[in-house]
Design an enzyme around this catalytic site. Sequence first.
Site, mmCIF file in Angstrom:
data_model
loop_
_atom_site.group_PDB
_atom_site.id
_atom_site.type_symbol
_atom_site.label_atom_id
_atom_site.label_comp_id
_atom_site.label_asym_id
_atom_site.label_seq_id
_atom_site.Cartn_x
_atom_site.Cartn_y
_atom_site.Cartn_z
ATOM 1 N N GLU A 1 45.028 40.481 36.190
ATOM 2 C CA GLU A 1 44.410 39.598 35.179
ATOM 3 C C GLU A 1 44.669 38.139 35.520
ATOM 4 O OE1 GLU A 1 42.413 41.238 33.510
ATOM 5 O OE2 GLU A 1 43.330 43.199 33.848
ATOM 6 N N HIS B 1 42.344 36.932 38.221
ATOM 7 C CA HIS B 1 40.973 36.683 37.756
ATOM 8 C C HIS B 1 40.750 35.206 37.406
ATOM 9 C CE1 HIS B 1 38.674 40.329 37.639
ATOM 10 N NE2 HIS B 1 39.439 40.981 36.794
HETATM 11 N N1 PHE Z 1 37.699 42.855 33.199
HETATM 12 C C1 PHE Z 1 38.793 43.707 32.862
HETATM 13 C C2 PHE Z 1 39.636 43.812 34.131
HETATM 14 O O1 PHE Z 1 39.226 44.267 35.138
HETATM 15 C C3 PHE Z 1 38.427 45.083 32.470
HETATM 16 C C4 PHE Z 1 37.726 45.216 31.162
HETATM 17 C C5 PHE Z 1 36.377 45.439 31.117
HETATM 18 C C6 PHE Z 1 38.424 45.116 29.991
HETATM 19 C C7 PHE Z 1 35.709 45.586 29.927
HETATM 20 C C8 PHE Z 1 37.786 45.258 28.794
HETATM 21 C C9 PHE Z 1 36.428 45.500 28.757
HETATM 22 O O2 PHE Z 1 40.702 43.389 34.216
HETATM 23 ZN ZN ZN Z 2 39.478 43.034 36.636
#
Ligand code: PHE
Ligand code: ZN
Length: 848
Positions: free
Chosen positions: A290, A293
Site C-alpha cells: 500500500e 502505491h
Molecule cells: N487496490 C487495493 C490494493 O491492491 C486492493 C483493493 C481493491 C482494495 C478494491 C479494495 C477494493 O492494494
Molecule cells: Zn495494490
Amino acid sequence: MKDAAPRAIRLSEYQNPAFLVQDVSLTFRLDPHATRVFSRISFRRNPEGPGGPLRLDGEGLRLIRAAIDGTEVQPKILPAGLEIDAPDAFTWEAEVQIDPKANTALEGLYMSNGMYCTQCEAEGFRKITYYPDRPDVMAPFEVRIESELPVLLSNGDPVERGDGYAVWRDPWKKPAYLFALVAGDLVAHSNGFTTMEGREVALNIWVRPGDEDRCAYAMDSLKRSMRWDEDAYGRAYDLDVFNIVAVDDFNMGAMENKGLNIFNARYVLASPETATDADYARIEAIVAHEYFHNWTGNRITCRDWFQLCLKEGLTVFRDQTFSGDERSHAVKRIEDVQMLRARQFREDAGPLAHPVRPTSYIEINNFYTATVYEKGAEIIGMLRRLIGEDAYREGCDLYFDRHDGQACTIEDWLKVFEDATGRDLAQFARWYAQAGTPRVTAETRIEGGTLILDLAQSLPATPGQPEKAPQVIPLAIGAIARDGTEVLPTAVVELTETAQTFRFEVGTDDAVASINRGFSAPVILDQTLSAADRALLLAHDTDPFNKWEAGRALARTALVDMIVQSGAPDRHFVDALGPVISDNAQDPAFRALALALPSDDDLAQALTDSNATPDPDAIDAARTRMQTAVATAHEGALDAVYDAMKVSGPYNPDATDAGRRALRNAALSLLTHVDGGDRARAQFAAADNMTDCLAALSALIRTGQAETELQAFHDRWQNDRLVMDKWFALQIAGAPGETGLAVAQRLVEHPAFDWKNPNRFRSVIGALGMNHASFHARSGGGYALVADWLIRLDPLNPQTTARMTTLFETWHRYDVDRQDQAKAALRRIQSTEGLSRDTSEMVSRILG
Ligand code: PHE
Ligand code: ZN
C-alpha cells in the site's frame, strides 16, 4: 434488482472524459442513517473530450439540491447517475443524503463497529456523491468532516481542527477512487520518519482502543518500506502525514488511499501471542504494497480499469522485491511461485482465464484477480530480467519523470523501456494480451560436451481466445554434472519462436540441465527427467528455486503414481528427503519448504494435466500415506531437527527465527503421523506464541483428536476476533478427509459465526473451500453448503460473494457426478431472484 441486462464495458470503446475537474471541495455532516454530503466542484470542458452534456455517476444517492454557478438546477436523474447541459467552465454544487449504516456492501461510506470509513476503489465514490467516477479524472480535494467523534481523518494534510469538525486538504491531484474518510473513537500508535528530501513525516496507525499495543510491527514495516522506496526507486513520500487505519469489516486486504491507507485489521494487528510468523510476513508485505502505491498507483494512476495491472502488477513486483531484500530472496521466490501456481495457474487453466489486461468486463470488482496482480508482477520480473537491472531502473526513472500526475496505460509503461533501451517490446506486450499459461517443452541432450536444448512453446486456447501467437519467454538455464558440480552457470535464453534450439558448452557428457532457474518465466515446463536426475538437482543445484523445484517435481510424480496406480510411496523420494531434513548447512526456511508436499489442489491439477480424473479421497489418502512413510523413514532425524530448531529467548518475527520455527513445525507435522500426537500436545500446552500454538493445533486436527485443545483455544480467545477467525478456519480447512464438511455444517450454527463480517465468512465458508476433500465431498454437500451461504451473502455483500464463487472454478476437473453436483449448485446461485451483477457475471463465466 439492478440493471436488467448489464452491459459489458470494453477497452476498445474508451473515450476521453467530456469534462475535467479542477478542484473538489466536500463537506460531510456525518450521521449513521442520514449523512449529508455537500460538494462544490469546478469543472471545465475537456478540449479532447467527446462533447455533450455533463454526466455524473451516482448510485443510491438522494439528491437534495443541485446548482450550477449558484443557480439551482434540476438534472435528469438516470439509473446510475445524472445528466445536465452545462457551460464550458462552471461550478457544480450538490447536496446528497446517504445511509452509511445500511451500507452492508462495504463500498462507499459505511460503518464498521461504530466507526465511519470509506472504500472507493474501484467505483465506490459514486455511492458518496455525484462525480465523474473514473480514474482519468484527477483533482485536488479539500474535505471538511463534521462529527462529534474524536478522530476525523481524510486524505492529505490537516488544515484545521475545531470543535466538532476537521478540514483536510490533499494538494496532489487524484482520482476519486483514492478518496478516503474515517471518523471514529480511535487511538493512534505514532512515530515519525524523515525522508531523503528532509521532510518530517508524522506516521500514525489508528486502531480501536485496546489494539494499540499490536501496531509495532506494522509501523516498523512502514518505516522500512519508506526507506526502501527511496533506495531502490528513488521515491520519497510527499505529504507531512501518513495515516493507516485498521477496520474490522473490509472486503479486501487493504487500500492505498492517498495519505490515508485503510487496512483490513488482520493485516495490521500483530502480537506474538495472536499472530503467526506468516501473519507478520503478510503484514510487512501489505503495508509495503500500500505504501508503494503512493508512487505506482497514486502519483501515476491508471487511465481506465483495463489498465489495473499497471498499478497492481508493478506494485506487487515492488513489494515482492522488498520482502526478498528484507528476508531471503530464495525463500520469498519459492513462496511467491507456490502462490502463483495455486491461484493464478489455476485461474488461467479454467473458465475464468483472462488476459492480464482484460478487454471487457461487466463488473470491474471481478477483475482484482491473481492474473492481474500476480501474473502482472511476473511480467515486470521478466522485463527486468530481459533488459537488466540498470536499464530497468532507468526506465522506471523515465516513467516517473514523464508521467507524474497522469493517468496512464500499459503502452505508456512499455514505451519508457523502449526509449531507455532501444529495444522493441511489441512481442513482449503479448504477455498482457494473451490469457493462459504457456507450456514450454524442453528436450535436452549432450553431444561432445555441448548441451543441446530444444525448446518449444505453446499457449492453450482460453475463453474468447482460440488462437495464440508465440511470446518472449526468458529462461534462465544452468547445468549440473553427475558429480554435483555446476558446469554451466546461469545464462538467460530468450525463446521467441514456437520452437528454437540453443547450445551451450558444458565440457562433459553427463550433466543435467536446470531450466527456468528462479522461475524466470511463469510457464509450465515439460522436461523429461528421471527420478535420479531430479534427485541430483535437489542435492546440488546452485539455484535455490530449482533445487526446491526438483524436490517438488519428485514429490508430485511420486504422489501421482501412488494415486493412479495405488502404489506404495516412492523410496527415491523418501530417501531424497534425508539430507533436506538433516543438512544444517542449508537455510531452515528453505528446508521447511522442501519438506512440504504439494497441496491436494496442486495434485488435482497435476492429475488433470496428465489426463486423469482427480479423486479427492484418493489424493488425501495418498498424501497422508506419503507423510507417514517419510516420518517413519526419518523419525530419528526429524526428532533431532525438532529439538535442534527450538528457538530460545523472546519471540522475534524476523526471518531467521521464523525459519527455525517453520522447519521445527514441519518436522512436528510429520512426526505427528507416528507419535500419536504426543509432541504436538506438549507443544500446544507449552507454546508462548501463536506460530507454535497453531502448528501444534493443526497437527492435532489432522489426527482427528483435537477436541480438548480446540476447546481450550476457544476459551482463551473467544473475545478476540482475529484469533477466533483462525479457530474457525483451522478446524475446517485442516480436518482430515471429508470430515471438514461436517465441521463446517456444525460451525455455521455457532453463535460466533458472524457471517456479515467478511473475515469471519471467509474463515468458515472459504475454509471449507480450501479443504479439497471436504469441498468436493462425493455427496455434493460441500458444494451445496457453499452455495447456500453465497446466496445468503449476495444481497448484502455482492463483492465478497462474487470473489468466493471462484471456489467453483475447477469444477470441470472432476468426475461427471461431481460436475453435475457443482453445476447444480452454481445454477441454484444463478437462478436466485435479484442476484447481484457481480455474482451473476462470475457464475455465468464459471459455468461457461
Ligand atoms: N487496490 C487495493 C490494493 O491492491 C486492493 C483493493 C481493491 C482494495 C478494491 C479494495 C477494493 O492494494
Ligand atoms: Zn495494490
